[in-house]
Scaffold this active site. Structure first.
Site, mmCIF file in Angstrom:
data_model
loop_
_atom_site.group_PDB
_atom_site.id
_atom_site.type_symbol
_atom_site.label_atom_id
_atom_site.label_comp_id
_atom_site.label_asym_id
_atom_site.label_seq_id
_atom_site.Cartn_x
_atom_site.Cartn_y
_atom_site.Cartn_z
ATOM 1 C CG HIS A 135 74.111 -35.920 36.147
ATOM 2 N ND1 HIS A 135 74.558 -35.733 37.693
ATOM 3 C CD2 HIS A 135 73.589 -37.211 36.742
ATOM 4 C CE1 HIS A 135 74.562 -36.906 38.402
ATOM 5 N NE2 HIS A 135 74.159 -37.846 37.843
ATOM 6 C CB CYS A 136 77.642 -38.693 32.525
ATOM 7 S SG CYS A 136 78.297 -39.969 32.331
ATOM 8 N N PRO A 137 75.166 -40.229 33.410
ATOM 9 C CG PRO A 137 73.521 -41.603 32.719
ATOM 10 C CD PRO A 137 73.822 -40.629 32.349
ATOM 11 C CG LEU A 183 76.229 -41.691 40.571
ATOM 12 C CD1 LEU A 183 75.132 -41.963 39.898
ATOM 13 C CD2 LEU A 183 76.816 -43.126 41.635
ATOM 14 C CG ASN A 184 81.171 -36.046 38.969
ATOM 15 O OD1 ASN A 184 80.379 -35.233 39.300
ATOM 16 N ND2 ASN A 184 81.577 -35.999 38.485
#
Length: 446
Positions: A143-145, A148-149
């Site tokens: 999950h890539c901050p 946001l996805n």
């Protein structure tokens, strides 16, 4: 280690501010005074591609499991309903993982059956439930901050294009800035009033920021590209690191032996050899009589090879075969699509994400004949019900002192004394301080 933001929306706002400041700030205050119109249009094309790929990485779903997805040959697998799911919508496997597929072409090949209670659906191999996106993600990478996805099967090409265009754009800008810095240095003896002070301040402010973005994104891009070439996600790289560190752990091999006995009931644990030797052929006698299943499974987990030690002496982590590594070229095509699609904004991967292709090396040369990971996904219940009954707790508390004293290799001794040697999968942290939760994985649903 993955960044955890108090306000997740900042993960998108911060990159947008940086992209806007670098691209349009450098163009307005610096580049428009030195580049031709054609060069400026080329630069703005790079900036536009950054925005497009970033938006696609944000808004493209990383891969949702089809609602009607069911594992192959699920009807032939022993499945029991939970007490409050008599309608069949909440099927759970009898154990935490169960044998689901046997490919007759390559012998006994199987994968873990996993059912997500939150999505009310089966999980394909390599998928995980993201605690932030609140869905099961196909071939989940992390999950890539900053988007946001999640990064998964469907939006990995967009994510890689986003990184690639940033590297290309900041690299182009860095070349122009270096040229201007050299020019200022060569003309440093000129009167100060001849210099554009606004431009000079902009160069001083933008150059280090641009270099930082270029270097950090380049490192991330290379890391992701290496993983793709290996056919692995970041979660699977983490899984491999865990197995490598715990390879000499009796706890790990008790789990592996238990899983083998559970999936290949009635068959003795195979004799494992290094890749330089030939695996001995073992005659398997099928046993269709269920009998007392729990007792048989415990016996198979611990007593298959009474004359051998729990930990194989001639089988190393290098002999373990990752089932989804198809070779560099096929890995790239499956993850990013064919080369002519790599720069196209809407290029898609070849793989659908829920039917991963198994490598021929795994089919032909795998000795463990277990799904990935070989020690299973959920381990807590197995350890409580089986491993502790067979002395795992004693092995953990009273390490063989004579064996430790005989070790003369410092690195090996350090690894054997590592407190992570006997921790569960959910508690393991790699050398970078990353655990499953840092990748966004919901451990309760995994």
């Amino acid at each position: 280690m993955a960044v955890q933001l108090k306000w997740p929306i900042l993960g998108v706002i911060i990159p947008c501010i940086i992209i806007f400041s670098l691209s349009y700030g450098s163009h307005y205050f610096i580049l428009r005074h030195h580049l031709t119109m054609k060069q400026q249009l080329i630069y703005e094309f790079y900036v536009t591609m950054i925005w497009i790929s970033y938006l696609l990485a944000i808004y493209t779903n990383p891969g949702r499991v089809p609602k009607n997805y069911k594992p192959s040959l699920a009807s032939s697998t022993r499945i029991e309903q939970t007490e409050d799911d008599s309608d069949g919508l909440g099927l759970e496997s009898r154990e935490d993982e169960t044998l689901i597929r046997e490919e007759p072409i390559s012998g006994d090949r199987c994968e873990w059956i996993r059912y997500c209670k939150k999505c009310n659906n089966y999980k394909p191999p390599r998928s995980h439930h993201c605690k932030i996106c609140q869905q099961c993600v196909l071939q989940m990478d992390h999950h890539c901050p900053w988007t946001l996805n999640c990064v998964g099967n469907n939006n990995l090409p967009h994510f890689m294009r986003f990184l690639g265009w940033i590297i290309w754009g900041t690299g182009y800008l860095m070349i122009q800035l270096i040229k201007l810095i050299i020019n200022y240095y060569e003309n440093s003896n000129m009167p100060h009033y001849l210099f554009n002070k606004t431009e000079l301040v902009a160069i001083i402010a933008i150059t280090p920021l641009n270099f930082f973005v270029f270097a950090s994104i380049l490192v991330l891009f290379i890391r992701c590209l290496i993983n793709i070439c290996k056919g692995m996600t970041q979660i699977e790289i983490w899984e491999w690191e865990r197995l490598e560190l715990q390879w000499s752990s009796k706890r790990l091999w008790r789990l592996i032996r238990f899983n083998y006995g559970r999936l290949h009931k009635g068959k003795p644990f195979p004799e494992l050899n290094t890749w330089t030797n030939t695996t001995n052929n073992v005659n398997y006698n099928d046993n269709d009589d269920d009998g007392d299943e729990d007792v048989e499974l415990i016996n198979l987990a611990t007593n298959n090879n009474e004359d051998s030690t729990i930990v194989p002496q001639n089988f190393t982590i290098d002999d373990l075969i990752f089932p989804y590594n198809l070779g560099i070229w096929k890995n790239l095509v499956n993850a990013l699509g064919y080369p002519y699609m790599w720069l196209i904004p809407f290029g898609k991967p070849k793989s659908n994400g829920y039917q991963p292709q198994i490598s021929q090396d795994y089919k032909q040369d795998d000795q463990l004949n277990l799904p990935w990971p070989p020690d299973g996904i959920r381990q807590k219940e197995i350890e409580i019900n089986v491993l502790q009954q067979q002395g795992y707790q004693r092995d953990r508390e009273e390490e063989d002192e004579e064996e430790l004293r005989s070790i003369r290799n410092y690195q090996e001794l350090r690894r054997r004394l590592d407190p992570r040697l006997n921790v569960q999968r959910s508690d393991f942290i790699n050398d970078m301080g990353e655990g499953l939760t840092d990748f966004g994985v919901d451990e309760d649903s995994d």
